[in-house]
Design a protein around this motif. Structure first.
Motif, mmCIF file in Angstrom:
data_model
loop_
_atom_site.group_PDB
_atom_site.id
_atom_site.type_symbol
_atom_site.label_atom_id
_atom_site.label_comp_id
_atom_site.label_asym_id
_atom_site.label_seq_id
_atom_site.Cartn_x
_atom_site.Cartn_y
_atom_site.Cartn_z
ATOM 1 N N LEU A 99 30.806 -26.138 -9.227
ATOM 2 C CA LEU A 99 30.353 -27.332 -8.522
ATOM 3 C C LEU A 99 29.090 -26.954 -7.771
ATOM 4 N N ILE A 101 26.357 -28.257 -5.167
ATOM 5 C CA ILE A 101 26.180 -29.255 -4.108
ATOM 6 C C ILE A 101 24.765 -29.118 -3.572
ATOM 7 N N HIS A 118 22.164 -26.605 -12.872
ATOM 8 C CA HIS A 118 23.100 -27.449 -13.633
ATOM 9 C C HIS A 118 22.840 -27.357 -15.140
ATOM 10 N N TYR A 125 29.042 -28.987 -12.590
ATOM 11 C CA TYR A 125 29.045 -30.369 -12.120
ATOM 12 C C TYR A 125 28.083 -30.409 -10.945
ATOM 13 N N LYS A 127 26.608 -32.408 -7.665
ATOM 14 C CA LYS A 127 26.829 -33.460 -6.670
ATOM 15 C C LYS A 127 25.643 -33.450 -5.713
ATOM 16 N N TYR A 129 23.578 -35.302 -2.554
ATOM 17 C CA TYR A 129 23.805 -36.148 -1.383
ATOM 18 C C TYR A 129 22.466 -36.711 -0.921
ATOM 19 N N LYS A 143 32.145 -35.565 3.432
ATOM 20 C CA LYS A 143 31.876 -35.794 2.011
ATOM 21 C C LYS A 143 31.923 -34.486 1.234
ATOM 22 N N ASP A 147 34.628 -33.525 -1.692
ATOM 23 C CA ASP A 147 34.178 -33.214 -3.050
ATOM 24 C C ASP A 147 34.630 -31.819 -3.478
ATOM 25 N N ARG A 150 38.420 -31.995 -4.138
ATOM 26 C CA ARG A 150 38.674 -32.687 -5.414
ATOM 27 C C ARG A 150 38.360 -31.752 -6.596
ATOM 28 N N PHE A 151 37.250 -31.040 -6.502
ATOM 29 C CA PHE A 151 36.846 -30.103 -7.565
ATOM 30 C C PHE A 151 37.859 -28.962 -7.712
#
Length: 156
Positions: A99, A101, A118, A125, A127, A129, A143, A147, A150-151
């Motif tokens: 992930l 971010i 990525h 993945y 993400k 912001y 947030k 995230d 969840r990941f």
């Protein structure tokens, strides 16, 4: 299965730093070793898309960490040896889920670099912001935490 979370990682050549380190300017050396209050405030504020989110307490913590005996010299030594070779070949080998971010308003490590990470990692993945700079974990912590949770808990 192991997973990896990256938050605005440096790693792509930038500001003259490549396979070879760039010279550390005298003003940067002074900043890193003396941590002048005004300089720390200005530099740390630049990490935020909304500098009003930088509290006096957080600013004090940053400066206190910089002023721990030996830290300034270590920061200078790190900067003098710091390199950023092209990471794509290494990133392509990372098979586990990652992930990435990033704050869209990051001026320390441009948000465009997020796509380089990525695109290179096959199981990544991204993400982004829109309301964050280089420290999304401080600007939009709820947030970011949601995230990441969840990941990490998702079944791959």
């Amino acid at each position: 299965a192991s997973k990896l979370v990256l938050i605005a990682p440096g790693g792509v050549p930038i500001n003259g730093v490549t396979e070879q380190p760039a010279d550390v300017p005298m003003m940067v050396k002074i900043y890193l070793t003396k941590a002048p209050a005004a300089g720390v405030k200005q530099a740390t504020s630049a990490l935020y898309s909304d500098p009003s989110k930088l509290t006096d307490r957080r600013l004090e913590q940053v400066r206190d960490m910089m002023l721990v005996p030996g830290n300034g010299d270590a920061f200078v030594a790190r900067a003098a040896a710091f390199t950023l070779p092209d990471p794509v070949e290494s990133l392509e080998k990372i098979a586990q889920p990652v992930l990435i971010i990033w704050g869209e308003k990051d001026i320390m490590v441009p948000a465009a670099h997020a796509h380089k990470f990525h695109d290179a990692m096959p199981s990544s993945y991204l993400k982004m912001y829109p309301d964050a700079g280089h420290v999304p974990q401080e600007e939009v912590p709820e947030k970011v935490a949601a995230d990441i949770r969840r990941f990490l808990t998702a079944q791959e």
